[in-house]
Design an enzyme around this catalytic site. Structure first.
Site, PDB file in Angstrom:
ATOM      1  N   THR A 130      66.294 -91.391 -18.389  1.00 55.25           N
ATOM      2  CA  THR A 130      66.557 -90.616 -19.599  1.00 55.25           C
ATOM      3  C   THR A 130      68.031 -90.259 -19.574  1.00 55.25           C
ATOM      4  OG1 THR A 130      64.326 -89.673 -19.650  1.00 55.25           O
ATOM      5  CG2 THR A 130      66.040 -88.514 -20.883  1.00 55.25           C
ATOM      6  N   HIS A 163      57.732 -89.226 -37.034  1.00 56.62           N
ATOM      7  CA  HIS A 163      57.591 -90.111 -35.877  1.00 56.62           C
ATOM      8  C   HIS A 163      56.133 -90.206 -35.441  1.00 56.62           C
ATOM      9  CE1 HIS A 163      58.525 -92.133 -32.119  1.00 56.62           C
ATOM     10  NE2 HIS A 163      57.932 -91.160 -31.444  1.00 56.62           N
ATOM     11  N   ASP A 188      65.762 -90.892 -24.654  1.00 55.87           N
ATOM     12  CA  ASP A 188      64.621 -91.064 -23.759  1.00 55.87           C
ATOM     13  C   ASP A 188      64.189 -92.536 -23.820  1.00 55.87           C
ATOM     14  OD1 ASP A 188      62.585 -90.341 -21.998  1.00 55.87           O
ATOM     15  OD2 ASP A 188      61.177 -90.011 -23.626  1.00 55.87           O
ATOM     16  N   GLU A 217      59.834 -97.836 -34.572  1.00 58.87           N
ATOM     17  CA  GLU A 217      59.648 -97.466 -35.974  1.00 58.87           C
ATOM     18  C   GLU A 217      60.529 -98.305 -36.888  1.00 58.87           C
ATOM     19  OE1 GLU A 217      59.250 -92.922 -36.602  1.00 58.87           O
ATOM     20  OE2 GLU A 217      60.389 -93.194 -34.740  1.00 58.87           O
ATOM     21  N   ASP A 219      59.401 -83.266 -22.227  1.00 57.36           N
ATOM     22  CA  ASP A 219      59.689 -83.984 -23.465  1.00 57.36           C
ATOM     23  C   ASP A 219      58.588 -83.708 -24.473  1.00 57.36           C
ATOM     24  OD1 ASP A 219      61.240 -85.624 -25.061  1.00 57.36           O
ATOM     25  OD2 ASP A 219      60.174 -87.434 -24.489  1.00 57.36           O
ATOM     26  N   GLU A 233      64.822 -93.531 -27.831  1.00 54.08           N
ATOM     27  CA  GLU A 233      64.341 -92.375 -28.578  1.00 54.08           C
ATOM     28  C   GLU A 233      65.501 -91.405 -28.715  1.00 54.08           C
ATOM     29  OE1 GLU A 233      59.545 -92.303 -27.849  1.00 54.08           O
ATOM     30  OE2 GLU A 233      60.747 -90.763 -26.860  1.00 54.08           O
ATOM     31  N   GLU A 289      67.007 -88.052 -29.389  1.00 56.62           N
ATOM     32  CA  GLU A 289      66.434 -86.716 -29.272  1.00 56.62           C
ATOM     33  C   GLU A 289      67.528 -85.653 -29.115  1.00 56.62           C
ATOM     34  OE1 GLU A 289      63.257 -86.334 -26.499  1.00 56.62           O
ATOM     35  OE2 GLU A 289      62.585 -88.412 -26.714  1.00 56.62           O
ATOM     36  N   GLN A 335      54.202 -98.613 -21.491  1.00 57.08           N
ATOM     37  CA  GLN A 335      53.599 -97.382 -21.998  1.00 57.08           C
ATOM     38  C   GLN A 335      52.246 -97.644 -22.648  1.00 57.08           C
ATOM     39  OE1 GLN A 335      56.046 -95.456 -24.937  1.00 57.08           O
ATOM     40  NE2 GLN A 335      54.667 -93.720 -25.207  1.00 57.08           N
ATOM     41  N   LYS A 338      58.235 -94.305 -19.190  1.00 53.83           N
ATOM     42  CA  LYS A 338      59.248 -93.322 -19.562  1.00 53.83           C
ATOM     43  C   LYS A 338      60.115 -92.881 -18.381  1.00 53.83           C
ATOM     44  CE  LYS A 338      57.955 -92.113 -23.890  1.00 53.83           C
ATOM     45  NZ  LYS A 338      58.845 -91.947 -25.045  1.00 53.83           N
ATOM     46  N   ARG A 382      57.913 -99.787 -24.187  1.00 47.50           N
ATOM     47  CA  ARG A 382      56.721 -99.626 -25.018  1.00 47.50           C
ATOM     48  C   ARG A 382      55.533-100.433 -24.512  1.00 47.50           C
ATOM     49  NH1 ARG A 382      57.834 -94.934 -27.484  1.00 47.50           N
ATOM     50  NH2 ARG A 382      59.737 -95.045 -28.757  1.00 47.50           N
TER      51      ARG A 382
END
Length: 401
Positions: free
Chosen positions: A244, A119, A220, A345, A112, A188, A190, A227, A240, A224
């Site tokens: 996925t 971002h 993904d 975000e 990844d 996420e 992607e 993480q 993570k 948070r």
């Protein structure tokens, strides 16, 4: 093909996937309109009955092109033999609502990346407000990490809320981490790239189109809070690796010929092995839907690092590619607030919750929430190419053993 026009899944698209009927062994098909063409009997080629797309992908670029042209010729309504072709294909066209979709490839490795300037800048401003939001290396190489291939799941698979260590509460004395379900579960949006042609250990990859068969949307999922506590000094791990999601459909690179763009200007100029030789930016517009309501439209064409550069960096040290490997772009975010591809975000780490039309708000995901990522790209003669969606619904954390 009746019903294909206007669906985004015309003969200009033809994404590949693995499907089954009534518990049968998965086999390969291409999507055309609202049907799946069962390839093994339609093409009289048993490679498409092997349980995954890996054996077909390993045949390489020439075979990918030849099979695609063969399918397009069989579906060509203007061909002199169209009526005969239609009669021959009819028994092998399965309505989409009858099939169960499976993970399209056996994934050997998953990498990844972190290729969106917006971002990376947003997260840098959020968590390092007194520093340059970008680390010194970011504009010199596509930053990435090696993920967990065993937890890549097909679109539609429920996502169990992960449990793990979270940062200590501000008033805890002495400071001790908290253990329990993630309270900051995120997404996420992607774009993933599926490897077909492998390389040998010690050699670097060549042109992107010689190695990468196609693209698939990826979500993904990210915890948070887990993480944030674990990532120093070695980066993402349990925050993570729990899941996925990947689309059930892989769109061939060849179908995206009209979506190719030069890619974003880069300053400073990358080192020679990262310099672009071909235009591999992709004009793909994504949409993120939360419980069916659009909350973001991330533009992939704004990505700073392009997939050819990701591939070059991933193999420059001699790390080998294997058929079925998946590498993903990292969160796709654009310059506008409505173009951010993650909740961290969109809500600025929960301080500005997203407001839904029914009055609900979301800082991060709650149990029962469903997230779907869709995407379109320009095709020939103004025909859109629709990528297969990736979706998942959050299930409650499992109780402690």
């Amino acid at each position: 093909m009746p019903g294909a026009d206007g669906s985004g899944f015309t003969a200009a698209n033809l994404p590949y996937g693995m499907f089954s009927l009534d518990g049968e062994t998965p086999r390969a098909g291409v999507r055309i309109g609202h049907h799946v063409l069962d390839l093994a009997p339609a093409l009289h080629d048993e490679v498409f009955a092997s349980g995954s797309l890996n054996a077909f992908l390993a045949r390489g670029r020439t075979a990918w092109h030849d099979i695609r042209r063969r399918i397009q010729c069989l579906l060509d309504a203007d061909a002199p033999e169209a009526a005969a072709n239609r009669a021959a294909l009819e028994p092998h066209l399965v309505p989409l609502e009858r099939v169960r979709m499976h993970l399209p490839v056996e994934i050997g490795d998953y990498v990844d990346f972190y290729c969106s300037l917006e971002h990376a800048t947003n997260l840098g401003r959020m968590f390092r407000p007194d520093e340059n939001p970008l680390k010194p290396n970011w504009r010199h190489l596509p930053v990435g990490y090696h993920g967990r291939s065993g937890t890549v799941v097909v679109s539609g698979t429920p996502i169990v809320r992960p449990r793990g260590q979270r940062p200590p509460a501000p008033d805890s004395k002495p400071p001790r981490p908290v253990f329990g379900p993630s309270a900051k579960l995120d997404i996420e949006a992607e774009l993933g790239f599926v490897v077909g042609t492998p390389t040998r250990l010690g050699e670097t990859a060549g042109d992107l189109a010689d190695h990468v068969f196609g693209v698939a949307l990826v979500n993904d999922w990210s915890a948070r809070d887990i993480q944030a506590w674990e990532y120093v000094p070695l980066g993402p791990f349990l925050g993570k690796s729990f899941a996925t999601s990947m689309s059930a459909w892989i769109t061939p690179l060849e179908a995206l010929a009209h979506a190719r763009v030069p890619g974003r200007a880069q300053d400073p100029e990358p080192l020679d092995y990262l310099r672009r030789r071909e235009p591999w930016g992709l004009d793909i517009t994504m949409e993120v839907l939360l419980d069916g309501e659009r909350v973001s439209r991330p533009p992939y064409r704004e990505m700073y690092w392009t997939p050819d550069q990701m591939l070059a960096h991933m193999t420059v040290n001699g790390a080998r590619l294997r058929t079925g490997d998946l590498f993903a772009s990292g969160t796709v975010s654009g310059p506008d607030a409505g173009q951010r591809g993650s909740l961290i975000e969109l809500t600025w780490n929960g301080s500005e919750p997203v407001k839904l039309s029914d009055g609900r708000t979301r800082a991060f995901l709650e149990d029962g929430d469903t997230v779907t990522v869709t995407a379109t790209a320009p095709g020939p003669d103004g025909t859109p190419i629709v990528l297969g969606e990736v979706t998942g619904t959050i299930s409650p954390a499992r109780t402690a053993p």
